[in-house]
Design a protein around this motif. Structure first.
Motif, PDB file in Angstrom:
ATOM      1  N   GLY A   1       2.188   6.601  -6.814  1.00 50.16           N
ATOM      2  CA  GLY A   1       1.131   7.447  -7.381  1.00 50.16           C
ATOM      3  C   GLY A   1       1.408   8.928  -7.173  1.00 50.16           C
ATOM      4  N   LEU A   2       1.858   9.276  -5.996  1.00 48.82           N
ATOM      5  CA  LEU A   2       2.190  10.679  -5.719  1.00 48.82           C
ATOM      6  C   LEU A   2       3.394  11.135  -6.539  1.00 48.82           C
ATOM      7  CD1 LEU A   2       1.700  10.775  -1.841  1.00 48.82           C
ATOM      8  CD2 LEU A   2       0.206  11.773  -3.588  1.00 48.82           C
TER       9      LEU A   2
ATOM     10  N   GLN B   1       2.913  12.279 -10.315  1.00 48.89           N
ATOM     11  CA  GLN B   1       2.160  13.479 -10.699  1.00 48.89           C
ATOM     12  C   GLN B   1       3.022  14.503 -11.434  1.00 48.89           C
ATOM     13  OE1 GLN B   1      -1.238  13.541 -10.504  1.00 48.89           O
ATOM     14  NE2 GLN B   1      -0.743  11.442  -9.930  1.00 48.89           N
TER      15      GLN B   1
ATOM     16  N   ALA C   1      10.662   9.846  -3.842  1.00 46.05           N
ATOM     17  CA  ALA C   1       9.475   9.010  -3.603  1.00 46.05           C
ATOM     18  C   ALA C   1       9.489   7.779  -4.506  1.00 46.05           C
ATOM     19  CB  ALA C   1       8.209   9.824  -3.819  1.00 46.05           C
ATOM     20  N   ASN C   2       9.897   7.938  -5.760  1.00 44.81           N
ATOM     21  CA  ASN C   2       9.984   6.795  -6.666  1.00 44.81           C
ATOM     22  C   ASN C   2      11.032   5.792  -6.192  1.00 44.81           C
ATOM     23  OD1 ASN C   2       8.027   6.990  -8.691  1.00 44.81           O
ATOM     24  ND2 ASN C   2       9.188   8.565  -9.748  1.00 44.81           N
TER      25      ASN C   2
ATOM     26  N   VAL D   1       0.845  -1.206   0.000  1.00 40.23           N
ATOM     27  CA  VAL D   1       0.000   0.000   0.000  1.00 40.23           C
ATOM     28  C   VAL D   1       0.875   1.250   0.000  1.00 40.23           C
ATOM     29  CG1 VAL D   1      -1.672   1.330   1.356  1.00 40.23           C
ATOM     30  CG2 VAL D   1      -1.999  -1.133   1.031  1.00 40.23           C
ATOM     31  N   ALA D   2       1.908   1.260   0.828  1.00 44.74           N
ATOM     32  CA  ALA D   2       2.809   2.413   0.887  1.00 44.74           C
ATOM     33  C   ALA D   2       3.514   2.634  -0.453  1.00 44.74           C
ATOM     34  CB  ALA D   2       3.832   2.229   1.999  1.00 44.74           C
TER      35      ALA D   2
ATOM     36  N   SER E   1       9.727   3.991  -3.145  1.00 37.83           N
ATOM     37  CA  SER E   1       8.720   3.033  -3.584  1.00 37.83           C
ATOM     38  C   SER E   1       9.380   1.772  -4.144  1.00 37.83           C
ATOM     39  CB  SER E   1       7.811   3.680  -4.629  1.00 37.83           C
ATOM     40  OG  SER E   1       6.821   2.783  -5.060  1.00 37.83           O
TER      41      SER E   1
ATOM     42  N   MET F   1       2.472   1.765  -3.443  1.00 40.64           N
ATOM     43  CA  MET F   1       1.501   2.250  -4.430  1.00 40.64           C
ATOM     44  C   MET F   1       1.181   3.737  -4.204  1.00 40.64           C
ATOM     45  SD  MET F   1       0.896  -0.185  -6.551  1.00 40.64           S
ATOM     46  CE  MET F   1      -0.669   0.082  -7.339  1.00 40.64           C
ATOM     47  N   VAL F   2       1.003   4.127  -2.961  1.00 38.97           N
ATOM     48  CA  VAL F   2       0.707   5.525  -2.654  1.00 38.97           C
ATOM     49  C   VAL F   2       1.882   6.417  -3.047  1.00 38.97           C
ATOM     50  CG1 VAL F   2       0.307   7.177  -0.770  1.00 38.97           C
ATOM     51  CG2 VAL F   2      -0.999   5.041  -0.870  1.00 38.97           C
ATOM     52  N   LEU F   3       3.084   6.027  -2.644  1.00 41.51           N
ATOM     53  CA  LEU F   3       4.275   6.816  -2.985  1.00 41.51           C
ATOM     54  C   LEU F   3       4.463   6.892  -4.501  1.00 41.51           C
ATOM     55  CD1 LEU F   3       7.007   5.789  -0.408  1.00 41.51           C
ATOM     56  CD2 LEU F   3       6.062   8.062  -0.780  1.00 41.51           C
TER      57      LEU F   3
ATOM     58  N   SER G   1       9.927  13.997  -6.076  1.00 38.30           N
ATOM     59  CA  SER G   1       9.339  12.920  -6.882  1.00 38.30           C
ATOM     60  C   SER G   1      10.327  11.779  -7.076  1.00 38.30           C
ATOM     61  CB  SER G   1       8.915  13.433  -8.257  1.00 38.30           C
ATOM     62  OG  SER G   1       7.780  14.234  -8.157  1.00 38.30           O
TER      63      SER G   1
END
Length: 154
Positions: A96-97, A100, A135-136, A89-90, A139, A92-94, A132
């Motif tokens: 997705g954010l 952007q 975060a990628n 879940v973490a 993830s 996928m959220v990261l 970004s």
């Protein structure tokens, strides 16, 4: 039924990881380009990767939960299972954010290419955004941690 669930779970994993690789290579390749048309093309390719991530993620999650329900010795409440779900879940959220800004970069690159302009500082800023990119990378590290949990089942 367990074999079918495992097969579909592993197929989902393959789709998911393939999507991560396609999206990552497309994005990093776009970052190294100067012409907006090339950047837009490569970032457009990442959309295929995102589609694979979404389809694979849904399949691996559904079949992984199915597997947990089928197994007698592994269930919800087992530490590595709960950790893997939370990390998924973490991730996928990261992801997705983090996606952007590249999405905005793709739209801006398409606009600039259509107008025959060079890459703007705004486009470069979107492509080089450290938040970004971090975060990628986080993830991706979470995905590797999930793989370790699935293999070693501590």
């Amino acid at each position: 039924m367990t074999n079918l669930a495992l097969f579909l779970h592993l197929a989902g994993v393959l789709l998911f990881v393939s999507g991560v690789v396609v999206a990552g290579i497309g994005f990093e390749s776009a970052r190294r380009r100067q012409r907006p048309a090339e950047i837009a093309l490569l970032l457009g390719m990442t959309r295929w990767g995102v589609a694979l991530v979404a389809a694979g993620g849904l399949l691996l999650l559904a079949c992984g939960l199915w597997l947990v329900g089928l197994e007698d010795d592994v269930g919800f409440g087992t530490g590595w299972v709960d950790a893997a779900i939370a990390l998924f879940v973490a991730a996928m959220v990261l992801g997705g954010l983090a996606g952007q800004r590249p999405k905005r970069a793709r739209k801006l690159a398409t606009q600039l290419a259509g107008e025959g302009k060079e890459a703007s500082p705004d486009l470069r800023a979107l492509l080089d955004d450290p938040l970004s990119r971090t975060a990628n990378h986080v993830s991706a590290a979470l995905i590797v941690a999930i793989l370790a949990l699935m293999v070693f089942k501590p």
